[in-house]
Design an enzyme around this catalytic site. Structure first.
Site, PDB file in Angstrom:
ATOM      1  N   GLU A  97       0.844  -1.185   0.000  1.00 38.06           N
ATOM      2  CA  GLU A  97       0.000   0.000   0.000  1.00 38.06           C
ATOM      3  C   GLU A  97       0.882   1.238   0.000  1.00 38.06           C
ATOM      4  OE1 GLU A  97      -2.787  -3.126   1.158  1.00 38.06           O
ATOM      5  OE2 GLU A  97      -0.859  -2.578   2.026  1.00 38.06           O
ATOM      6  N   SER A  98       1.420   1.588  -1.181  1.00 44.29           N
ATOM      7  CA  SER A  98       2.154   2.831  -1.446  1.00 44.29           C
ATOM      8  C   SER A  98       3.662   2.748  -1.222  1.00 44.29           C
ATOM      9  CB  SER A  98       1.511   4.009  -0.723  1.00 44.29           C
ATOM     10  OG  SER A  98       0.175   4.183  -1.177  1.00 44.29           O
ATOM     11  N   CYS A 147      -2.007   3.741   1.667  1.00 45.80           N
ATOM     12  CA  CYS A 147      -3.401   3.899   1.284  1.00 45.80           C
ATOM     13  C   CYS A 147      -4.239   2.798   1.931  1.00 45.80           C
ATOM     14  CB  CYS A 147      -3.535   3.875  -0.240  1.00 45.80           C
ATOM     15  SG  CYS A 147      -2.852   2.377  -0.997  1.00 45.80           S
ATOM     16  N   SER A 206       2.085   0.887  -8.709  1.00 42.76           N
ATOM     17  CA  SER A 206       2.885   1.793  -7.880  1.00 42.76           C
ATOM     18  C   SER A 206       4.262   1.938  -8.486  1.00 42.76           C
ATOM     19  CB  SER A 206       3.034   1.257  -6.446  1.00 42.76           C
ATOM     20  OG  SER A 206       1.823   1.356  -5.731  1.00 42.76           O
ATOM     21  N   HIS A 224       0.896   6.258  -7.499  1.00 38.99           N
ATOM     22  CA  HIS A 224       0.058   5.126  -7.102  1.00 38.99           C
ATOM     23  C   HIS A 224      -1.283   5.244  -7.800  1.00 38.99           C
ATOM     24  CE1 HIS A 224       3.105   4.223  -4.158  1.00 38.99           C
ATOM     25  NE2 HIS A 224       3.057   5.491  -3.788  1.00 38.99           N
TER      26      HIS A 224
END
Length: 343
Positions: free
Chosen positions: A63-64, A78, A239, A252
């Site tokens: 997540e990022s 995120c 990403s 992203h």
């Protein structure tokens, strides 16, 4: 995964540390991969790809992104991650290296699915109280602000805190004038968004599929000098982290219809001139073709924001609102929103 869809809007945390002589050694880059994994488990994300250069280490996360400099860490996550739970372990592990926290900045946009966020991200008030409780007491110069716009779905949230020594250092005349762009884009062009979906059983790894997306969408042209570390998720999502000397950039993408979202973040210097700022912003808009876009510019000079509006309007978007606020150490934050002219 949120109840109605994936939360693309990121939470961003930037922590600065100081020691007896922070210019010597590699500082925070001494943190082992196992230690970083332990910290990220608190946040509820993992590393999927990494690369480094002479100046910093870059990690693409599930997540990022994560960037580790000798005296600075930037984490951007995120989904329903609990980003602020990284603060306490980072303070602990940095103290083992002889470093202490001297400033903190937390920022984010308005969540698409706010009711799906876990504590402490249940509200901005909860986030601020949590930070005030975990940050060292010497970070006594703090400020929290909601920066509104004319678009009800776009509000910028900023919290900063610093100690006296960092405040004095940043106000020295010799401090270079740098800027940070945090760009949030929604209502992505549907043709473009489909390029961030992988085919079933495509036989590619996340890394090789990411490289195809980088080339196919011309993300590679935004900063041709950057070394790109990219990753494509299955069945969709993308990403990338870009490394250009001391500067980083990151993108992203959540491409699902109905809540499509892309972010772009980079740092730069006013010494590079207005041409660099304009070129980067134009390329970002041309790549993603968003219906709505917000740009948060952090800089000691307000002139960068004027260049932002000029560049973005040249590629078919109108500035709908502009909000300005001042923060200790952080400087001036300008929050601008844009929509396509057809809106």
């Amino acid at each position: 995964m949120a109840a109605s869809g994936f939360e693309g809007i990121e939470k961003r945390l930037e922590l600065h540390f100081s020691g007896d002589d922070p210019m010597i050694g590699i500082g925070l880059r001494q943190l082992s991969f196992q230690t970083l994994e332990e910290i990220l488990r608190e946040v509820q994300c993992t590393v999927v790809s990494s690369v480094g250069n002479h100046f910093f280490d870059s990690y693409v996360l599930s997540e990022s992104s994560l960037f580790v400099y000798p005296t600075k860490i930037i984490i951007k996550t995120c989904g329903t991650t609990q980003l602020l739970k990284s603060v306490r372990p980072l303070i602990h592990y940095s103290s083992n290296l002889g470093l202490s926290l001297s400033s903190c900045k937390y920022s984010r946009g308005s969540f698409i699915f706010p009711k799906s966020q876990p504590y402490p991200h249940t509200s901005f008030q909860d986030e601020v109280v949590y930070l005030q409780n975990v940050l060292p007491k010497n970070l006594c110069y703090d400020k929290a602000s909601l920066m509104p716009s004319k678009l009800s779905t776009h509000t910028w949230h900023v919290f900063s805190a610093t100690d006296e020594s960092h405040l004095m250092f940043m106000h020295q005349p010799s401090t270079p004038t740098t800027f940070t762009f945090e760009i949030c884009m929604t209502e992505l062009d549907s043709v473009l968004a489909r390029k961030f979906f992988r085919g079933p059983n495509d036989g590619k790894t996340g890394g090789s599929a990411g490289k195809v997306m980088t080339e196919m969408t011309r993300i590679c042209d935004i900063n041709p000098k950057a070394h790109i570390c990219d990753f494509a998720f299955d069945p969709c999502g993308y990403s990338m982290n870009g490394l250009d000397g001391e500067k980083y950039s990151t993108i992203h993408v959540t491409p699902e219809e109905g809540f499509s979202y892309a972010s772009f973040e980079c740092v730069g210097s006013l010494c590079e001139g207005g041409g660099y700022i304009g070129d980067v912003l134009k390329k970002v808009v041309q790549v993603f073709r968003p219906g709505t876009m917000s740009v948060s510019t952090t800089c000691s000079s307000r002139e960068v924001a004027a260049r932002v509006a000029k560049a973005v309007e040249q590629v078919g978007m109108n500035c709908r609102s502009c909000t300005v606020d001042e923060f200790p150490v952080v400087g001036t934050v300008v929050f601008q929103t844009f929509t396509t002219r057809r809106v």
